[in-house]
Enzyme design. Structure first.
Site, PDB file in Angstrom:
ATOM      1  N   GLU A   1       0.856  -1.186   0.000  1.00 43.38           N
ATOM      2  CA  GLU A   1       0.000   0.000   0.000  1.00 43.38           C
ATOM      3  C   GLU A   1       0.888   1.230   0.000  1.00 43.38           C
ATOM      4  OE1 GLU A   1      -2.406   2.810  -0.259  1.00 43.38           O
ATOM      5  OE2 GLU A   1      -3.303   0.789  -0.263  1.00 43.38           O
TER       6      GLU A   1
ATOM      7  N   GLY B   1       3.093  -0.430  -5.982  1.00 46.13           N
ATOM      8  CA  GLY B   1       2.931  -1.838  -6.319  1.00 46.13           C
ATOM      9  C   GLY B   1       3.896  -2.340  -7.370  1.00 46.13           C
TER      10      GLY B   1
ATOM     11  N   ASP C   1      -5.488  -4.591  -6.894  1.00 47.67           N
ATOM     12  CA  ASP C   1      -6.638  -3.778  -6.482  1.00 47.67           C
ATOM     13  C   ASP C   1      -6.203  -2.322  -6.324  1.00 47.67           C
ATOM     14  OD1 ASP C   1      -9.209  -3.170  -5.778  1.00 47.67           O
ATOM     15  OD2 ASP C   1      -9.036  -3.856  -3.710  1.00 47.67           O
TER      16      ASP C   1
END
Length: 535
Positions: free
Chosen positions: A333, A359, A376
């Site tokens: 994150e 990411g 995501d």
């Protein structure tokens, strides 16, 4: 013409320095003020930068002509007072103007809502004060250059002061003031600096400040703005938020009821994470994404390694740990503040190891391979292009085991030919041989599952049959009934060309048309009164 100001060149450089700093602070504040409503995509940044450049160019032209016509520094510092007043009022009125513009345009335009509404908001809120600050440099040049011997040096020093101020004004709001005290107070800080400059000028010139009508009026308005503009709430129609604040990357709000806790980074478009207080399914895409562990053989392995790119507050991680006892989950994150909120409000499991990183950059520096990689990172209408390209998905493939599965949450389901989901699915199909999609009922989400294991579906069905939890078994039956093998087309996104902003905007326009068509018809037939009665 006043002589005192001409002799004190340090103060002139100071004026340039703080005007340059304020311009950049307002620009960065503009991005944060607009992001909760329009996203922080490249399109929004283009609108902000473009309108500000227009304002500065017009200010340069007007400032030069005004200085030639009436070379009185009082005029310049009077404009600085007006700019300060306007900037101070932004946190008081800005969000209401944005919502008002959006409310009007959403019923009157059929396409390019994001561009038109964002441009209109920027023009109304930010152009005028930056136009006034754009008059600073040409005005000061006129006031200081009285011979040709050192005019180059003076102009260079003035521009250097402005540029240095702009550099510092870029870093201070981003890394200090906005994360620490918020966007609203950041506007007030720089409005106060500009107002203080004007006060120092008029006092140093021994001017009766009460005769400079703008100054006492400006001080009063600034005080009022401090009293009423320090509230950094963007969702001002919600008064029951558990948490509201800002990080380096996002506006953040947490709200909860008896059943769930919700994180949102955008007050107009959806939510990012949901935590169910009682153990159970979320009813959202996280549930459908749990099909990925079944596809890699959750009941055939002693341990399933899962990596989540875009961990958020850990909803997917929480769901997986609730229903599977043989998973080892790592999350990535980019926003540390979101991870902090995950621990404080969303009961992120201690077993989930979260790394604060981008990411794709994370995949570049690790060697581990995983059974499941969950992507995501597509946040509302902001899709990072570097995590949507064929090169990115090649990188994901390198970090999957031979029978590994990638699951991607695509949160804007378009219907037009060549929509964002087609681009993503076609791009993924260039990397993976087996690609399946399923739409999540009651939402705009679509889950995509990809693997280079030809036996992925056989493993999926076998592991469903081995599932003893009736709730999960029933859910997987729903997923399997909706799964469709994806037939790839020719759309492709690369690091060089990935028009995610424009593609996302097309879906936004489509969603808005579908959502407001009924209300638009009511407005067209009965006017504003009928619309208000319907609402």
């Amino acid at each position: 013409m006043k002589q005192r100001i001409l002799k004190n060149r340090f103060f002139l450089y100071l004026t340039e320095f703080f005007s340059g700093m304020s311009v950049m602070a307002v620009e960065l504040g503009a991005s944060r003020l607009m992001a909760p409503y329009f996203s922080s995509s490249q399109i929004v940044w283009t609108i902000i930068i473009g309108t500000i450049m227009i304002a500065m160019a017009l200010g340069n032209i007007y400032g030069g002509r005004s200085a030639d016509k009436n070379p009185n520094p009082d005029k310049l510092y009077g404009r600085i007072i007006i700019a300060a007043i306007w900037i101070a009022l932004i946190p008081v009125l800005g969000k209401y103007i944005i919502v008002g513009i959006s409310g009007v345009l959403i019923f009157s335009i059929n396409s390019n809502f994001l561009v038109i509404a964002g441009f209109a908001a920027c023009m109304l809120i930010f152009v005028f004060p930056l136009f006034l600050l754009g008059t600073v440099t040409p005005s000061l040049v006129k006031y200081t250059v009285d011979n040709l011997e050192d005019n180059g040096k003076l102009v260079g020093n003035l521009n250097a002061s402005n540029t240095i101020g702009s550099i510092i004004g870029t870093f201070v709001p981003t890394f200090i003031s906005i994360p620490t005290v918020g966007t609203a107070i950041t506007f007030l800080i720089f409005a106060g600096i500009l107002l203080l400059l004007a006060i120092i000028y008029f006092v140093s010139e021994k001017t009766n400040i009460f005769k400079v009508k703008k100054l006492p009026i400006g001080i009063v308005i600034f005080i009022i703005s401090v009293l009423f503009g320090h509230d950094n709430s963007f969702a001002f129609w919600q008064k029951d938020l558990t948490y509201e604040g800002e990080s380096v990357y996002n506006y953040l709000q947490v709200y909860e009821d008896d059943e769930e806790v919700v994180l949102s980074t955008n007050v107009l478009f959806g939510v990012q994470s949901v935590y169910k207080k009682e153990s159970g399914l979320t009813g959202m895409y996280y549930d459908y994404a749990m099909a990925a562990p079944f596809m890699t053989g959750i009941h055939d392995k002693d341990k399933v390694d899962i990596l989540i790119l875009g961990n958020g507050t850990g909803t997917y991680a929480t769901q997986c740990t609730r229903y599977f006892d043989n998973v080892d989950i790592s999350g990535v994150e980019i926003d540390q503040k979101i991870t902090d909120l995950a621990v404080e409000y969303f009961e992120l499991p201690e077993s989930v190891d979260v790394t604060t990183y981008d990411g794709r950059a994370y995949l570049n520096v690790i060697d581990e391979k995983y059974d499941v990689i969950m992507v995501d990172a597509y946040q509302d209408i902001t899709i990072p292009f570097q995590m949507s390209s064929v090169e990115f998905f090649e990188l994901v493939k390198e970090h999957l085991k031979d029978d590994g599965v990638m699951v991607v949450n695509m949160n804007m389901r378009g219907t037009q030919e060549g929509n964002i989901n087609q681009y993503l699915a076609d791009t993924i199909s260039r990397v993976f041989s087996d690609v399946y999609t399923v739409d999540v009922p009651g939402s705009t989400n679509r889950e995509l599952f990809a693997s280079n294991n030809d036996n992925m579906m056989e493993i999926f069905y076998a592991n469903i049959n081995a599932e003893s939890n009736d709730e999960i078994h029933s859910l997987m039956d729903k997923v399997s009934s909706g799964l469709t093998e994806y037939i790839a087309g020719n759309y492709l996104m690369t690091d060089d060309k990935a028009p995610v902003e424009l593609l996302g905007m097309q879906v936004i326009d489509e969603m808005i048309r579908d959502e407001v068509e009924y209300y638009r018809e009511v407005y067209q037939e009965g006017g504003l009164k009928a619309l208000l009665e319907e609402l």
